[in-house]
Design an enzyme around this catalytic site. Structure first.
Site, PDB file in Angstrom:
ATOM      1  N   HIS A 366       0.798  -1.235   0.000  1.00 30.15           N
ATOM      2  CA  HIS A 366       0.000   0.000   0.000  1.00 30.15           C
ATOM      3  C   HIS A 366       0.825   1.277   0.000  1.00 30.15           C
ATOM      4  O   HIS A 366       0.254   2.362   0.113  1.00 30.15           O
ATOM      5  CB  HIS A 366      -0.915   0.056   1.223  1.00 30.15           C
ATOM      6  CG  HIS A 366      -1.979  -0.984   1.254  1.00 30.15           C
ATOM      7  ND1 HIS A 366      -3.222  -0.783   0.705  1.00 30.15           N
ATOM      8  CD2 HIS A 366      -1.988  -2.231   1.758  1.00 30.15           C
ATOM      9  CE1 HIS A 366      -3.958  -1.873   0.890  1.00 30.15           C
ATOM     10  NE2 HIS A 366      -3.219  -2.772   1.524  1.00 30.15           N
ATOM     11  N   LYS A 557      -7.970  14.034   4.590  1.00 29.61           N
ATOM     12  CA  LYS A 557      -7.104  12.842   4.536  1.00 29.61           C
ATOM     13  C   LYS A 557      -6.056  13.032   5.611  1.00 29.61           C
ATOM     14  O   LYS A 557      -5.953  14.104   6.189  1.00 29.61           O
ATOM     15  CB  LYS A 557      -6.445  12.712   3.163  1.00 29.61           C
ATOM     16  CG  LYS A 557      -5.816  14.022   2.655  1.00 29.61           C
ATOM     17  CD  LYS A 557      -5.204  13.883   1.269  1.00 29.61           C
ATOM     18  CE  LYS A 557      -6.180  13.944   0.136  1.00 29.61           C
ATOM     19  NZ  LYS A 557      -6.268  12.721  -0.628  1.00 29.61           N
ATOM     20  N   ARG A 558      -5.265  11.987   5.872  1.00 32.42           N
ATOM     21  CA  ARG A 558      -4.166  12.173   6.814  1.00 32.42           C
ATOM     22  C   ARG A 558      -3.293  13.340   6.371  1.00 32.42           C
ATOM     23  O   ARG A 558      -3.155  13.619   5.175  1.00 32.42           O
ATOM     24  CB  ARG A 558      -3.329  10.887   6.914  1.00 32.42           C
ATOM     25  CG  ARG A 558      -4.003   9.766   7.694  1.00 32.42           C
ATOM     26  CD  ARG A 558      -4.308  10.174   9.122  1.00 32.42           C
ATOM     27  NE  ARG A 558      -3.088  10.248   9.912  1.00 32.42           N
ATOM     28  CZ  ARG A 558      -2.701   9.318  10.786  1.00 32.42           C
ATOM     29  NH1 ARG A 558      -3.439   8.241  10.991  1.00 32.42           N
ATOM     30  NH2 ARG A 558      -1.581   9.449  11.467  1.00 32.42           N
ATOM     31  N   LYS A 563       1.071  14.490   0.606  1.00 34.17           N
ATOM     32  CA  LYS A 563      -0.310  14.769   0.189  1.00 34.17           C
ATOM     33  C   LYS A 563      -0.514  16.256  -0.115  1.00 34.17           C
ATOM     34  O   LYS A 563      -1.537  16.652  -0.658  1.00 34.17           O
ATOM     35  CB  LYS A 563      -1.296  14.298   1.260  1.00 34.17           C
ATOM     36  CG  LYS A 563      -1.267  12.771   1.470  1.00 34.17           C
ATOM     37  CD  LYS A 563      -2.232  12.340   2.568  1.00 34.17           C
ATOM     38  CE  LYS A 563      -2.100  10.865   2.939  1.00 34.17           C
ATOM     39  NZ  LYS A 563      -2.797   9.962   1.998  1.00 34.17           N
ATOM     40  N   THR A 665      -8.508   6.646  -1.879  1.00 35.09           N
ATOM     41  CA  THR A 665      -9.864   6.109  -1.977  1.00 35.09           C
ATOM     42  C   THR A 665     -10.881   7.214  -1.680  1.00 35.09           C
ATOM     43  O   THR A 665     -12.016   7.147  -2.122  1.00 35.09           O
ATOM     44  CB  THR A 665     -10.077   4.933  -0.998  1.00 35.09           C
ATOM     45  OG1 THR A 665      -9.525   5.286   0.272  1.00 35.09           O
ATOM     46  CG2 THR A 665      -9.417   3.672  -1.498  1.00 35.09           C
ATOM     47  N   LYS A 669     -14.688   8.377  -3.292  1.00 31.29           N
ATOM     48  CA  LYS A 669     -15.888   8.724  -2.523  1.00 31.29           C
ATOM     49  C   LYS A 669     -16.438  10.067  -2.977  1.00 31.29           C
ATOM     50  O   LYS A 669     -17.654  10.243  -3.146  1.00 31.29           O
ATOM     51  CB  LYS A 669     -15.567   8.741  -1.016  1.00 31.29           C
ATOM     52  CG  LYS A 669     -15.194   7.363  -0.485  1.00 31.29           C
ATOM     53  CD  LYS A 669     -14.502   7.388   0.884  1.00 31.29           C
ATOM     54  CE  LYS A 669     -13.788   6.053   1.118  1.00 31.29           C
ATOM     55  NZ  LYS A 669     -12.847   6.094   2.246  1.00 31.29           N
TER      56      LYS A 669
HETATM   57  C1  26V Z   1       2.461   1.885   8.004  1.00 31.80           C
HETATM   58  C2  26V Z   1       2.720   1.865   9.327  1.00 31.80           C
HETATM   59  C3  26V Z   1       4.090   1.801   9.750  1.00 31.80           C
HETATM   60  C4  26V Z   1       4.195   1.342  11.145  1.00 31.80           C
HETATM   61  C5  26V Z   1       3.316   2.115  12.047  1.00 31.80           C
HETATM   62  C6  26V Z   1       1.878   1.890  11.686  1.00 31.80           C
HETATM   63  C7  26V Z   1       1.675   1.914  10.243  1.00 31.80           C
HETATM   64  C8  26V Z   1       0.397   1.960   9.783  1.00 31.80           C
HETATM   65  C9  26V Z   1       0.159   1.971   8.450  1.00 31.80           C
HETATM   66  C10 26V Z   1       1.203   1.938   7.565  1.00 31.80           C
HETATM   67  C11 26V Z   1       0.983   1.903   6.118  1.00 31.80           C
HETATM   68  C12 26V Z   1       0.030   2.869   5.681  1.00 31.80           C
HETATM   69  C13 26V Z   1      -0.144   2.663   4.244  1.00 31.80           C
HETATM   70  C14 26V Z   1      -1.426   3.224   3.770  1.00 31.80           C
HETATM   71  O1  26V Z   1      -2.350   3.527   4.496  1.00 31.80           O
HETATM   72  N1  26V Z   1      -1.493   3.329   2.495  1.00 31.80           N
HETATM   73  C15 26V Z   1      -2.653   3.839   1.844  1.00 31.80           C
HETATM   74  O2  26V Z   1      -3.403   2.713   1.413  1.00 31.80           O
HETATM   75  C16 26V Z   1      -4.585   3.101   0.775  1.00 31.80           C
HETATM   76  C17 26V Z   1      -5.353   1.840   0.464  1.00 31.80           C
HETATM   77  O3  26V Z   1      -4.655   1.074  -0.459  1.00 31.80           O
HETATM   78  C18 26V Z   1      -4.260   3.906  -0.468  1.00 31.80           C
HETATM   79  O4  26V Z   1      -5.450   4.331  -1.057  1.00 31.80           O
HETATM   80  C19 26V Z   1      -3.412   5.120  -0.113  1.00 31.80           C
HETATM   81  O5  26V Z   1      -2.997   5.781  -1.280  1.00 31.80           O
HETATM   82  C20 26V Z   1      -2.207   4.680   0.669  1.00 31.80           C
HETATM   83  O6  26V Z   1      -1.484   5.792   1.150  1.00 31.80           O
END
Ligand code: 26V
Length: 818
Positions: A366, A557-558, A563, A665, A669
């Site tokens: 992701h 968004k975050r 972003k 995503t 929406k």
């Molecule tokens: C990474 C980590 C690293 C460790 C700490 C906790 C944590 C939590 C999440 C992540 C990865 C986040 C990746 C993410 O959210 N990617 C998003 O995924 C969406 C669904 O596929 C996508 O639409 C977004 O573009 C993408 O940023």
């Protein structure tokens, strides 16, 4: 073979029956009568009434999967951002309207009660919300599926804005109990950590097997939540694990009088499932995070293998009956854990175990952000999971042998393929582990998948060229259209009938209504009502008055530098400056909304929030702006707020640096709710452009290739800034303290980053972005044209349904019937 469950609405009750049932539930389940019932009690009673019907279908679905020996999907995810479930379940089962009438007859407003339900925020952002949409779609398209994750006591923090700064507060979503979940004490598994590995040898001295002797042990207890598909046809299970001490109060210590010491173990064990890591872009790095990853991976695999064994008697047939999906690398340790279960617990040899493991797992990536790619120090891994480290070494030996013996890889490539990163502190690369342990590795948009092949996984892709594939993300149209935008749903039904409710791609029939003035007017009226709702929300919560006839421009968004909320804010400053210096021009009234959380340790992201609030304060109070521009930062953006904001948007901001947003995503929406997108050619924006057509989307800025090229060939942001008077002026306003008179230097470092390197290409894209915004104004000023484009967006967004995505996973990755 019994036929598949019938696809009918299960609304079997009339409002009078429901009202009687609500009263009965209030009395016998909640233990109250109407005179003392609080709104929460009404909520619990109402949920109980619908829940009973859900449970009937849940049991049928589960039994059918068993009887028919259907292959099951197991979706392992450290995050499920499910939000509220009441409207979702009531509406999917077809009881929302009848329940509204029933509650009304008891003097209770369903919307008030529904608004009390806590928003289950067991996720950070896109990845977690995708998992929730997937769960709903799997139930809808009739796939037997289980989601597995952690039942965090504290999910995503609640964000407050204090003096413009983000403040994080704990969110206690379980405070009032959770009527949707069922504790399954009998489904609990031991989870071990630490200790050592013993080798068992046979009499003739041959190594027979390894036995891991962990020293720490905790219990994972299952909590099940039913996931209701559209029309209630299928109900699947979301199983979340909660940690518990095996011996909650160490009785020996307790009896010896050491009461505090006795509780220490219990607190330590329970800490495992206490909090969600609130960072989504920097790998966590802490031991607790790795413990969480292993905790839910092993509990889920023990559950899966036990279910399989009890039904089929032999573990090696697992890949035929189960598809286990890894949502990012967070559960990647499951690859080593399944190998351990095969070899150490079931006596399978390495080669057979490895083959079965690869056939079982699939993995979705992701993010390409290097800082988000997980890796763990070998020393930490060895201390917590010594047997898993041995297994990872064995897998690595096998993979490197394959690479070397092919003769196609240089030493440098081999070192990149290795599961172990050498040089400096040795680390286990979780992405590489997930890749080699899976038969399918997918990206989440066409562009992202291509970039995966060229960047992070270039070498592994060369070694295993058949594995990487694309599955463009989607969103569930039930939550994101039918439930959150009943107004739009209503006029669409009147226009094209009900087929789109069951197959959202049928929305294409709406295309011709873009040219229908009467329909466009209905559409505008619905949008207006949704905007009024949002305007009321911000006036009630924040005391900011906004005009619903202005263009609502939204970026939610975050908060992250890639972003580029900063690009949006700087453009607002430039526009502010222009409005003041050219009052004679025909400015289009606009409200810029922002919302989103910053990781608590992400300094620049928190500064961006403060900047948005500082700028908003000045602009909103300046009479010379005459209300032509307003800015609002809406605190605590979450799923429930998204349900209010998405339907109220005219313009959707999807402006990430090209190549950095894997998919997005929120973009989908917004489009489905009739907003036009202003965006870069990044993530799924690229495919949205192909679907809605070039004229119905505002694309600007560098492409991913151009970004890469600029970075490689010495990009000079200073020269770019100097060449843009508007940008220079806006930056100087910010850096001279126009918006931060109390601390003029507040944004020095943040803006300094733009002059020195500007990794995210804010300066490079600024002029194109600003010019495109003026283009937006022009189209907005011609209302029929604007709404024609908006209607076409709705009509052409059906492909971005998560039902379509899930069908592709089912057919092309999981090999399950649907
Ligand atoms: C990474 C980590 C690293 C460790 C700490 C906790 C944590 C939590 C999440 C992540 C990865 C986040 C990746 C993410 O959210 N990617 C998003 O995924 C969406 C669904 O596929 C996508 O639409 C977004 O573009 C993408 O940023």
């Amino acid at each position: 073979m019994t036929p598949k469950l019938s696809r009918t609405i299960l609304a079997t009750s009339d409002p009078e029956t429901l009202a009687a049932e609500i009263l009965r539930a209030l009395k016998y389940r909640v233990g109250k009568d109407t005179t003392v019932a609080t709104p929460y009690d009404w909520l619990t009673a109402s949920i109980n009434v619908v829940r009973d019907r859900v449970i009937d279908q849940w049991i049928r679905s589960t039994k059918e999967a068993y009887d028919e020996k259907e292959k099951r999907v197991y979706y392992l995810s450290l995050e499920f951002l499910i939000g509220r479930l009441m409207r979702d379940a009531f509406s999917n089962i077809g009881l929302w309207d009848d329940m509204r009438v029933a509650l009304k007859s008891l003097g209770v407003e369903i919307d008030v009660v529904a608004g009390l339900e806590p928003d289950a925020a067991l996720g950070n952002g896109g990845l977690g919300r995708l998992a929730a949409c997937f769960m709903e779609s799997m139930a809808t398209v009739d796939i037997p599926a289980h989601g597995y994750g952690i039942r965090y006591q504290n999910g995503m923090f609640r964000q407050e804005i204090s003096d413009g700064w983000q403040v994080e507060l704990p969110e206690n979503w379980l405070d009032h109990g959770n009527p949707w979940e069922f504790e399954r004490r009998e489904r609990s598994f031991e989870v071990g950590y630490g200790g050592h590995v013993e080798s068992v040898t046979s009499k003739d001295g041959r190594l027979e097997k390894h036995v891991w002797k962990p020293v720490e042990r905790v219990l994972a207890v299952a909590y099940d939540t039913p996931v209701v598909g559209w029309r209630g046809t299928r109900v699947n299970t979301l199983r979340l694990w909660s940690s518990m001490a095996i011996d909650p109060i160490l009785l020996d210590a307790f009896n010896a009088g050491d009461h505090i010491g006795a509780l220490r173990e219990s607190n330590k064990a329970e800490a495992l499932s206490r909090v969600l890591y609130p960072a989504d872009s920097t790998a966590a790095g802490q031991e607790l995070r790795l413990r969480q990853e292993y905790f839910f991976s092993t509990a889920s695999l023990q559950d899966i293998t036990q279910r399989h064994l009890s039904q089929f008697g032999d573990l090696l047939s697992l890949p035929d009956q189960a598809a286990i999906h890894l949502n990012d690398t967070h559960p990647a340790v499951a690859v080593a854990e399944l190998m351990r279960l095969f070899m150490d617990e079931h006596g399978v040899d390495f080669d057979q175990a490895w083959d079965a493991t690869k056939r079982t797992f699939a993995y979705t990536n992701h993010t390409l952000l290097p800082e988000a790619l997980e890796s763990w120090p070998v020393a930490l891994f060895d201390r917590l999971l010594p047997r898993h480290l041995q297994i990872i070494y064995a897998i690595n030996a096998q993979v490197l042998l394959e690479a070397r013996s092919s003769g196609h890889f240089s030493d440098e490539q081999i070192s990149r393929i290795s599961l172990i990163q050498e040089g400096g502190e040795r680390r286990v690369r979780m992405g590489n582990l997930a890749f080699v342990g899976s038969h399918s590795i997918n990206g989440v948009s066409a562009l992202h998948t291509e970039l995966m092949k060229e960047t992070v996984f270039a070498d592994l892709h060369q070694l295993y060229p058949d594995r990487i594939n694309n599955k463009t993300n989607g969103i569930t149209p039930r939550r994101w259209l039918i439930q959150s935008n009943p107004g739009l749903t209503g006029i669409v039904r009147d226009a094209i009938g009900d087929k789109f409710l069951d197959d959202v791609e049928e929305l294409t029939a709406l295309d011709k209504f873009a040219g229908d003035a009467a329909f466009r007017e209905q559409f505008a009226a619905v949008k207006r009502a949704n905007k009024e709702r949002l305007a009321n929300y911000v006036s009630g919560r924040l005391g900011v008055k906004v005009d619903p006839s202005a263009l609502f421009d939204i970026q939610i968004k975050r908060i992250h530098e890639y972003k580029r909320q900063l690009l949006n804010i700087i453009e607002a400053v430039a526009l502010y400056d222009q409005i003041r210096s050219h009052p004679e021009r025909d400015w289009m009234p606009r409200v810029k909304f922002f919302g989103g959380k910053a990781a608590p340790s992400y300094h620049n992201a928190k500064l961006i929030i403060k900047l948005a609030n500082d700028v908003a304060k000045v602009i909103n109070r300046d009479p010379s702006v005459r209300g032509l521009l307003k800015m609002v930062f809406v605190p605590n953006y979450n799923v429930s707020l998204a349900e209010i904001m998405m339907p109220a948007a005219d313009l959707s901001e999807q402006i990430s640096t090209a190549g950095m947003e894997a998919s997005g995503t929120g973009n989908m929406k917004f489009g489905l709710n009739g907003a036009l997108t202003i965006g870069t050619l990044d993530g799924a924006n690229v495919e949205m452009k192909e679907h809605v057509g070039d004229e119905n989307i505002f694309i600007f800025g560098l492409t991913a290739n151009q970004v890469a090229e600029r970075r490689a060939n010495g990009y000079n942001p200073r020269a770019v800034i100097d060449a843009s008077p508007d940008l220079s002026q806006a930056l100087s306003m910010i850096s001279t303290g126009v918006f931060s008179p109390d601390d003029p230097n507040r944004y020095r470092d943040l803006l300094g980053g733009l002059y020195e390197g500007d990794w995210f290409m804010v300066a490079a894209d600024f002029d194109a972005y600003a010019a495109t915004q003026r283009e937006v104004d022009k189209v907005w000023s011609d209302s029929p044209d604007w709404y024609a484009r908006a209607v076409r967006n709705v009509a052409r967004m059906g492909w971005f349904s998560s039902d379509r995505t899930i069908r592709q996973y089912a057919k092309e990755i999981w090999n399950v019937a649907q």
